[in-house]
Motif scaffolding. Structure first.
Motif, short mmCIF file in Angstrom:
data_model
loop_
_atom_site.label_atom_id
_atom_site.label_comp_id
_atom_site.label_asym_id
_atom_site.label_seq_id
_atom_site.Cartn_x
_atom_site.Cartn_y
_atom_site.Cartn_z
N ARG A 60 -10.12 -11.67 7.75
CA ARG A 60 -9.11 -12.60 7.22
C ARG A 60 -8.34 -11.95 6.10
N LEU A 61 -8.97 -11.46 4.98
CA LEU A 61 -8.35 -10.65 4.02
C LEU A 61 -7.39 -9.87 4.36
N GLY A 95 -2.41 2.95 -1.42
CA GLY A 95 -3.07 3.99 -2.19
C GLY A 95 -4.10 3.62 -2.89
N HIS A 96 -4.06 2.54 -3.43
CA HIS A 96 -4.98 1.74 -4.36
C HIS A 96 -6.39 1.21 -3.49
N LEU A 97 -5.91 0.71 -2.31
CA LEU A 97 -6.80 0.02 -1.31
C LEU A 97 -7.69 1.23 -0.79
N LYS A 98 -7.09 2.38 -0.62
CA LYS A 98 -7.70 3.62 -0.01
C LYS A 98 -9.10 4.03 -1.10
N GLN A 99 -8.50 3.82 -2.15
CA GLN A 99 -9.53 4.14 -3.40
C GLN A 99 -10.52 3.34 -3.50
N VAL A 100 -10.47 2.07 -3.11
CA VAL A 100 -11.41 1.18 -3.12
C VAL A 100 -12.36 1.22 -1.62
N PRO A 104 -11.59 2.83 2.55
CA PRO A 104 -10.82 3.41 3.61
C PRO A 104 -10.61 2.18 4.52
N ARG A 105 -11.60 1.38 4.83
CA ARG A 105 -11.59 0.33 5.79
C ARG A 105 -10.47 -0.80 5.23
N TYR A 106 -10.55 -1.02 3.98
CA TYR A 106 -9.68 -1.97 3.37
C TYR A 106 -8.23 -1.57 3.56
N GLU A 107 -7.97 -0.31 3.39
CA GLU A 107 -6.55 0.05 3.20
C GLU A 107 -6.24 0.14 4.87
#
Length: 518
Positions: free
Chosen positions: A439-440, A461-466, A468-471
């Protein structure tokens, strides 16, 4: 027939006719001497006061704070001692929308509490999230500009919002919470409240402790998806007001558990994170929440305007035993909130009944707007300055708090040196489950539809640093929802000074789908 009060002018004189204007003949013009007509029109012109710059749309009620635990070793605050019961008022709000905005928009919710203690008013002005978008007050006005209307289009701008966030990775934590299920609670009763900032306690021994305030809903967390919220808004724009008012009116009084996290003063130098950083939380494993009591809302306002719209909350209102911290955002809010009230409501806004303390008040402020008390600190008209020889009010040294120990030279420190990814990674990977992450992804991807690709890629690019699944998850949703809306996700350049605007789904509450995130 029941006796009814007689209509009068605002000066108290009886008024014989409230139906017909005074005119020169049956078909002639009205006369300037019809004072009550002029008075009614003039009052109508002034019925509205400036709305809050942020948190304009709000809902509130009266209640009580009840202390059932014992934290007396940490604080001397009388309202927090075992068995204490304190009257209070609460106001909940959305941040970005104007007064006419729909209640069920995706947005951070304000969570403001005023406690009428025997030592004066204590205000807790927080949100339904434990963190915020920025950590330095220099950036707060800029952030709010991105959430309001574009000066040319007069529409909310998704480009401005995501441009700012993609250039401010400190916002990752708050944006992740905003785009999660917690970003669309079903009602004020179904969300937590947080002081968000780090505050401090101090006790009779002069010891200081850092503290985080938590107010946990006892009604359970329930939320709407964007699609569900759209259906609700199609039927009513006042869903929060209706549910809060009707719940209390029906005798079902909502409650929140009151908890605190306590950190010894010296620990602030030992934590891996800055405990005064508003974009960070204190891990519960390190500083477990302590049960203190609860607050209950049990009475609706008799007049919304005088009791909710006129309610003025400010972090500057503290009482002995409670104080502030070196949190930079908090330090700025201590000034800015009270100053906003002086602008909106008048110099002496704290004499308005809903803001008036329930204890004796003595000070030497003089004159100005809303001065309804004469400005005397005692019954002697000669005691209008201090020091004086006329029995005017004196300082109370017993309220002196211990020194705030701050190390470091005065300088403009680079606030971008902190790790803005670690706590977001913990939230995404360890706190959320697969359904919540899905959902996010959908909420965030949809909110970026129509935003220039360069800005979106910067955010990815920021999400990937959190993680990789997020990005990958947000990217997939952004591409899909962009194509569904008729956009080529790879062909939206930054063009000119006016941000791209998109068609919208107002239920989302975020600019970019005609929507935005106090």
């Amino acid at each position: 027939m029941t006796d009814r009060p007689k209509l009068t002018t605002s000066a108290g004189a009886p008024w014989p006719n409230n139906q017909d204007s005074l005119s020169a003949g049956k078909r002639g013009p009205v006369l300037m001497q019809d004072y009550q007509l002029i008075e009614k029109l003039a009052h109508q012109n002034r019925e509205r006061i400036p709305e809050r710059t942020v948190h304009a749309k709000g809902w509130g009620a009266h209640g009580k704070l009840v202390i059932t635990g014992d934290i007396s070793k940490y604080t001397k605050a009388k309202a927090l001692q075992p068995g204490a019961e304190t009257p209070m008022i609460a106001r909940f709000s959305t941040v970005a929308g104007e007064q006419g905005a729909a209640d069920h928009e995706r947005d951070v919710r304000g969570f403001a509490l005023k406690f009428y203690t025997e030592d004066g008013n204590w205000d807790m002005v927080g949100n339904n999230t434990p963190v915020f978008f920025v950590r330095d007050p220099y950036k707060f006005p800029d952030f709010i500009h991105t959430q309001k209307r574009h000066p040319k289009t007069n529409m909310r701008s998704p480009t401005a919002m995501w441009d700012f966030w993609s250039l401010s990775p400190e916002a990752l934590h708050q944006v992740t919470i905003l785009m999660s299920d917690r970003g669309l609670p079903q009602s004020p009763m179904h969300m937590n409240g947080y002081g968000s900032h780090t505050y401090s306690f101090w006790n009779d021994a002069g010891e200081r402790y850092w503290v985080k305030f938590h107010f946990k809903t006892q009604q359970g967390h329930t939320f709407y998806t964007n699609a569900e919220a759209e259906q609700v808004i199609g039927k009513t724009r006042e869903g929060y007001q209706e549910r809060l008012f009707n719940t209390i009116e029906g005798g079902d009084y909502p409650r929140w558990k009151f908890q605190v996290q306590i950190m010894p003063e010296a620990d602030a130098e030992k934590t891996a994170y800055n405990p005064f950083d508003l974009t960070k939380v204190w891990p519960h494993s390190e500083y477990p929440p302590i049960d203190v009591g609860y607050f209950e809302l049990n009475r609706n306002a008799d007049n919304y305007f005088t009791e909710i719209e006129n309610a003025a909350f400010s972090p500057s209102n503290i009482v002995p035993g409670i104080s502030w911290s070196p949190d930079k955002m908090l330090q700025a809010r201590i000034f800015s909130y009270a100053d906003a009230h002086r602008h909106r409501l008048g110099t002496h806004y704290e004499t308005i009944p809903v803001n008036r303390p329930r204890c004796p008040v003595h000070h030497y402020h003089r004159d100005g707007e809303m001065n309804m008390y004469g400005g005397l600190a005692s019954g002697n008209e000669n005691a209008y300055y201090e020091p004086n020889s006329y029995n005017g009010a004196l300082e109370d040294r017993s309220a002196t708090e211990p020194p705030l120990r701050i190390d470091g030279d005065a300088a403009r420190y680079d606030h971008t040196e902190y790790d803005d990814y670690l706590q977001v990674r913990e939230l995404y990977a360890k706190v959320m489950n697969d359904d919540e992450r899905a959902r996010l992804h959908g909420n965030m991807g949809g909110a970026m539809v129509g935003v220039p690709t360069e800005i979106v890629e910067r955010w990815f690019g920021h999400l990937k640093q959190v993680d990789p699944r997020y990005e990958a998850g947000v990217r997939a949703e952004w591409e899909k929802q962009s194509r569904d809306a008729g956009y080529d996700p790879n062909a939206l350049p930054i063009t000119g000074a006016t941000p791209q605007t998109t068609k919208g789904d107002s239920a989302h509450g975020l600019p970019g789908m005609s929507h935005a995130a106090e």
